[in-house]
Design a protein around this motif. Structure first.
Motif, PDB file in Angstrom:
ATOM      1  N   UNK A 100       0.844  -1.193   0.000  1.00 49.00           N
ATOM      2  CA  UNK A 100       0.000   0.000   0.000  1.00 49.00           C
ATOM      3  C   UNK A 100       0.879   1.243   0.000  1.00 49.00           C
ATOM      4  N   UNK A 101       0.498   2.206  -0.837  1.00 54.00           N
ATOM      5  CA  UNK A 101       1.285   3.435  -0.967  1.00 54.00           C
ATOM      6  C   UNK A 101       0.481   4.622  -0.448  1.00 54.00           C
ATOM      7  N   UNK A 102       1.095   5.409   0.415  1.00 56.17           N
ATOM      8  CA  UNK A 102       0.424   6.564   1.007  1.00 56.17           C
ATOM      9  C   UNK A 102       0.288   7.691  -0.009  1.00 56.17           C
ATOM     10  N   UNK A 103      -0.942   8.277  -0.081  1.00 56.67           N
ATOM     11  CA  UNK A 103      -1.226   9.314  -1.070  1.00 56.67           C
ATOM     12  C   UNK A 103      -1.360  10.706  -0.462  1.00 56.67           C
ATOM     13  N   UNK A 104      -1.837  10.794   0.778  1.00 54.70           N
ATOM     14  CA  UNK A 104      -2.049  12.092   1.416  1.00 54.70           C
ATOM     15  C   UNK A 104      -1.285  12.155   2.725  1.00 54.70           C
ATOM     16  N   UNK A 105      -0.935  13.388   3.142  1.00 51.65           N
ATOM     17  CA  UNK A 105      -0.032  13.559   4.270  1.00 51.65           C
ATOM     18  C   UNK A 105      -0.468  14.675   5.220  1.00 51.65           C
ATOM     19  N   UNK A 121      -6.557  10.394 -10.876  1.00 47.57           N
ATOM     20  CA  UNK A 121      -6.617  11.057  -9.576  1.00 47.57           C
ATOM     21  C   UNK A 121      -7.570  10.336  -8.636  1.00 47.57           C
ATOM     22  N   UNK A 122      -7.292  10.446  -7.341  1.00 45.70           N
ATOM     23  CA  UNK A 122      -8.218   9.981  -6.314  1.00 45.70           C
ATOM     24  C   UNK A 122      -8.928  11.198  -5.735  1.00 45.70           C
ATOM     25  N   UNK A 152       1.169  10.551  -7.208  1.00 45.54           N
ATOM     26  CA  UNK A 152       1.687  11.413  -6.159  1.00 45.54           C
ATOM     27  C   UNK A 152       1.854  12.835  -6.662  1.00 45.54           C
ATOM     28  N   UNK A 153       1.743  13.785  -5.748  1.00 44.77           N
ATOM     29  CA  UNK A 153       1.888  15.172  -6.146  1.00 44.77           C
ATOM     30  C   UNK A 153       0.985  16.078  -5.334  1.00 44.77           C
ATOM     31  N   UNK A 154       0.831  17.281  -5.811  1.00 46.26           N
ATOM     32  CA  UNK A 154       0.082  18.322  -5.109  1.00 46.26           C
ATOM     33  C   UNK A 154      -1.416  18.044  -5.141  1.00 46.26           C
ATOM     34  N   UNK A 155      -2.077  18.244  -4.000  1.00 46.68           N
ATOM     35  CA  UNK A 155      -3.525  18.103  -3.979  1.00 46.68           C
ATOM     36  C   UNK A 155      -4.176  19.388  -4.494  1.00 46.68           C
ATOM     37  N   UNK A 156      -5.362  19.235  -5.067  1.00 47.51           N
ATOM     38  CA  UNK A 156      -6.111  20.369  -5.620  1.00 47.51           C
ATOM     39  C   UNK A 156      -7.514  20.345  -5.037  1.00 47.51           C
TER      40      UNK A 156
END
Length: 311
Positions: A100-105, A121-122, A152-156
């Motif tokens: 499992x890979x973490x997407x949000x922090x 996108x999720x 992975x990357x910046x949330x919008x």
């Protein structure tokens, strides 16, 4: 010596597999786009099982709490929420199993609703940032809607107002969701008040939100059918939560799809072939078009914790 033997026996007996042929309180079932597999949460882990029943297999095995799984459009990935780092974050895992890979922090809780129509996108809900012109009082229960790339990357931020259980159409320009107007326990039954949830549709091109339901009680968890001609959702119109539906272009033409009694239907999802999936009284059900609801017979292997007395 006795203490050392006791510790060894305790270690060897802490965990063992046992078969459970009648598991109860399987929650958050979600059927895959092809209708062949169901993922669900049970006692804090995720499991997958064929949609016609059989042996469930662990998808996650972790001491944290994993729940709220949603499928990618191609059926290859599953996003879910887990509190592996304290608060709930969004994670991504291959549907066939793996790491499992973490997407949000962020330090608040993040909870997935769906994927974008192209799977890139999720979409998730969290309480991160209200816009300055938002008239709602800032609150941890009044979330906003966001998007994060699967790579992975910046949330919008998509919406600054609560849009829970959001689903996006194939064109990517409309979102259906249920609102949240204030605090009310999500598990409360027979709730009728000014803050009861309603189903809405948001047009991204015009920026307009249109209310689709007018029942004074709870309407929630909307899903599009494959052709996006109808919306299915959960409502207490008949006294207890059941599946209802209406044509997208005629939301007043409401029809009841299931007629369960005494206990609420929860956690609605739909496959591309029109098969509905939901839970009732702790068990998982499916319903194909023009057929009766069927309970999914599920067997699973669990980790059973044991205790050992000292010699």
């Amino acid at each position: 010596m006795k203490q050392a033997i006791s510790i060894i026996v305790l270690f060897l007996s802490l965990n063992s597999l046992f078969a459970n042929d009648n598991p109860l309180w399987m929650r958050y079932p979600a059927i895959s786009p092809d209708g062949k597999t169901i993922v669900f949460s049970f006692q804090g882990d995720l499991f997958t099982v064929p949609s016609d029943g059989g042996e469930a297999k662990h998808l996650t095995v972790h001491e944290a709490y994993d729940f709220m799984p949603v499928w990618s459009p191609d059926g290859n990935s599953i996003a879910f929420a887990s509190n592996r780092f304290g608060n709930f974050d969004v994670f991504l895992i291959p549907a066939k199993g793996g790491e499992a890979r973490r997407m949000t922090f962020y330090s608040a809780g993040e909870y997935p609703s769906c994927f974008s129509q192209d799977g890139s996108n999720v979409i998730f809900s969290s309480t991160i940032n209200d816009l300055k012109d938002n008239v709602q009082f800032p609150s941890g229960v009044l979330s906003e809607l966001y998007s994060v790339p699967v790579e992975g990357g910046k949330i919008v931020q998509i919406l600054s107002t609560p849009a829970e259980m959001a689903q996006i159409n194939n064109a990517g320009n409309k979102i259906i969701y249920h609102d949240r107007k204030g605090y009310e326990n999500a598990w409360r039954k027979h709730h009728v008040s000014s803050v009861a949830r309603d189903v809405w549709i948001y047009d991204k091109d015009s920026g307009e939100h249109i209310k689709l339901t007018d029942f004074p009680g709870e309407d929630r968890n909307p899903v599009f059918d494959k052709k996006e001609e109808n919306i299915y959702y959960l409502s207490e119109r008949s006294g207890s939560f059941n599946v209802w539906m209406f044509p997208v272009n005629d939301p007043e033409n409401v029809n009841e799809v299931t007629n369960f009694e005494s206990h609420p239907v929860r956690f609605l999802s739909m496959a591309d072939n029109g098969t509905l999936c939901f839970s009732f009284h702790g068990e998982v059900y499916t319903k194909k078009q023009n057929e009766e609801s069927v309970k999914v017979s599920i067997k699973l292997q669990q980790m059973k914790r044991k205790t050992s007395k000292s010699f």
